[in-house]
Structure formats: C-alpha cells, structure tokens
Design a protein around this motif. Structure first.
Motif, short mmCIF file in Angstrom:
data_model
loop_
_atom_site.label_atom_id
_atom_site.label_comp_id
_atom_site.label_asym_id
_atom_site.label_seq_id
_atom_site.Cartn_x
_atom_site.Cartn_y
_atom_site.Cartn_z
N LEU A 1 0.92 -1.15 0.24
CA LEU A 1 0.25 -0.16 -0.27
C LEU A 1 0.71 0.71 0.28
O LEU A 1 0.34 2.30 -0.38
N ARG A 2 2.19 1.60 -0.14
CA ARG A 2 2.83 2.28 -0.08
C ARG A 2 3.47 2.49 -0.93
O ARG A 2 3.02 4.11 -1.40
N ARG A 3 3.11 2.07 -1.96
CA ARG A 3 2.72 2.82 -3.90
C ARG A 3 2.19 3.52 -3.81
O ARG A 3 1.83 4.70 -4.74
N PHE A 4 0.44 3.32 -3.09
CA PHE A 4 -0.34 3.92 -3.75
C PHE A 4 -0.49 5.52 -2.72
O PHE A 4 -1.43 6.11 -2.53
N GLN A 5 0.21 5.79 -1.93
CA GLN A 5 0.34 7.05 -1.03
C GLN A 5 0.98 7.16 -1.80
O GLN A 5 2.64 7.99 -1.47
N ALA A 6 0.81 8.56 -2.36
CA ALA A 6 1.75 10.12 -2.88
C ALA A 6 1.64 11.16 -2.26
O ALA A 6 2.67 12.03 -2.55
N GLY A 7 1.09 11.69 -1.25
CA GLY A 7 0.41 12.31 -0.48
C GLY A 7 0.15 13.92 -1.33
O GLY A 7 -0.25 14.73 -0.72
N LEU A 8 -0.78 13.66 -2.46
CA LEU A 8 -1.82 14.17 -2.60
C LEU A 8 -3.18 14.50 -2.44
O LEU A 8 -4.30 12.78 -2.49
N LEU A 9 -4.15 14.91 -2.01
CA LEU A 9 -4.93 15.10 -1.38
C LEU A 9 -6.26 14.57 -2.44
O LEU A 9 -7.26 14.09 -2.24
N ASN A 10 -5.43 15.33 -3.36
CA ASN A 10 -6.88 15.09 -4.29
C ASN A 10 -6.90 14.06 -4.98
O ASN A 10 -7.78 13.06 -5.24
N ALA A 11 -5.73 13.23 -5.13
CA ALA A 11 -5.70 11.45 -5.09
C ALA A 11 -6.48 10.77 -4.41
O ALA A 11 -7.17 9.40 -4.46
N TYR A 12 -6.59 11.18 -3.03
CA TYR A 12 -7.61 10.72 -1.96
C TYR A 12 -8.88 10.72 -2.20
O TYR A 12 -9.24 9.79 -1.57
N ALA A 13 -9.11 11.72 -2.00
CA ALA A 13 -10.21 12.07 -2.46
C ALA A 13 -10.54 11.75 -3.72
O ALA A 13 -11.80 10.33 -3.53
N LEU A 14 -10.20 11.56 -4.65
CA LEU A 14 -10.84 10.40 -5.89
C LEU A 14 -11.28 8.92 -5.54
O LEU A 14 -11.96 8.22 -5.89
N GLY A 15 -9.89 8.75 -4.94
CA GLY A 15 -9.87 6.86 -4.05
C GLY A 15 -11.35 7.13 -3.55
O GLY A 15 -11.78 5.91 -3.69
N ILE A 16 -11.39 7.67 -2.86
CA ILE A 16 -12.76 7.86 -1.69
C ILE A 16 -14.05 7.60 -2.70
O ILE A 16 -14.83 7.10 -2.38
N LEU A 17 -13.88 8.99 -3.32
CA LEU A 17 -15.10 8.88 -4.11
C LEU A 17 -15.41 7.54 -5.01
O LEU A 17 -16.71 7.20 -4.93
N GLY A 18 -13.77 6.95 -6.17
CA GLY A 18 -14.87 5.53 -6.81
C GLY A 18 -14.62 4.53 -5.48
O GLY A 18 -15.73 4.07 -6.47
N GLY A 19 -14.38 4.34 -4.53
CA GLY A 19 -14.85 3.38 -3.57
C GLY A 19 -16.31 3.99 -2.88
O GLY A 19 -17.38 2.98 -2.85
N VAL A 20 -16.88 4.79 -3.15
CA VAL A 20 -17.87 5.26 -2.58
C VAL A 20 -19.19 4.70 -3.89
O VAL A 20 -20.36 4.18 -3.83
#
Length: 106
Positions: A77-96
């Motif tokens: 999971l470390r590979r997916f941690q880029a530190g970009l808030l937009n990427a995290y928000a996009l991942g959460i939106l995709g999961g929802v």
C-alpha cells in the motif's frame, strides 16, 4: 465345611514374607512400566506438542504470520501513498460509487 471355620482374611501388609508384599503390590510391574515407558512417553509427547503447537502453530503461523502480513500489506500500500489530497479524495469517491452501485443494483 472346614473352609468356613476361619472367617478372618489375612492382612498381606502384616506379613513378614517379602514375596507376599511384592505380590500385594503386583510385583511392582506397574511402577516399572510407568517410570520406564509411560513417563518417557509423556516427556517426549510434551516436547513434540510444544514444538508443533507452540513453536510452529502459535509463534510461526499466528504471531509471525500476522505481523508479516501487516508488513507486506504496508509495503504494497506504500506505492499508492503519494501525498496528494486530490488523489485520496478521488479514491474515496470511487469507493463510494462502487459501494452504492453494489447496494442499489438489485
């Protein structure tokens, strides 16, 4: 009728003959078998159970297995941690969206 004359049973412990005492204690065969065979079998069996259950099952598979799984998941999971808030928000939106699709499809 002569066998009925004596009503008291002799006490084997009171006998002075060592063979009577030995026969009363079954010639100590049970003690010898227990100390030589059964006691050793319990000692070997407890060591085998210790190695199989405690060392192999509990320590290796459970303790080290769970820790190793958590460590491997962290590395993956470390590979997916880029530190970009937009990427995290996009991942959460995709999961929802996936969860809502799964709940509402039927």
């Amino acid at each position: 009728r002569t066998y009925m004359q004596r009503k008291a049973v002799p006490d084997p412990e009171a006998s002075k003959c060592p063979m009577v005492k030995a026969s009363w204690h079954k010639f100590y065969i049970d003690d010898v078998i227990y100390t030589r065979f059964i006691g050793g079998l319990f000692a070997v069996g407890s060591e085998v159970l210790y190695l199989l259950v405690d060392v192999l099952l509990i320590d290796t598979l459970l303790v080290h297995g769970i820790g190793g799984t958590a460590k491997a998941a962290g590395r993956f999971l470390r590979r997916f941690q880029a530190g970009l808030l937009n990427a995290y928000a996009l991942g959460i939106l995709g999961g929802v969206i996936v969860v809502l699709y799964w709940l509402l499809r039927g």
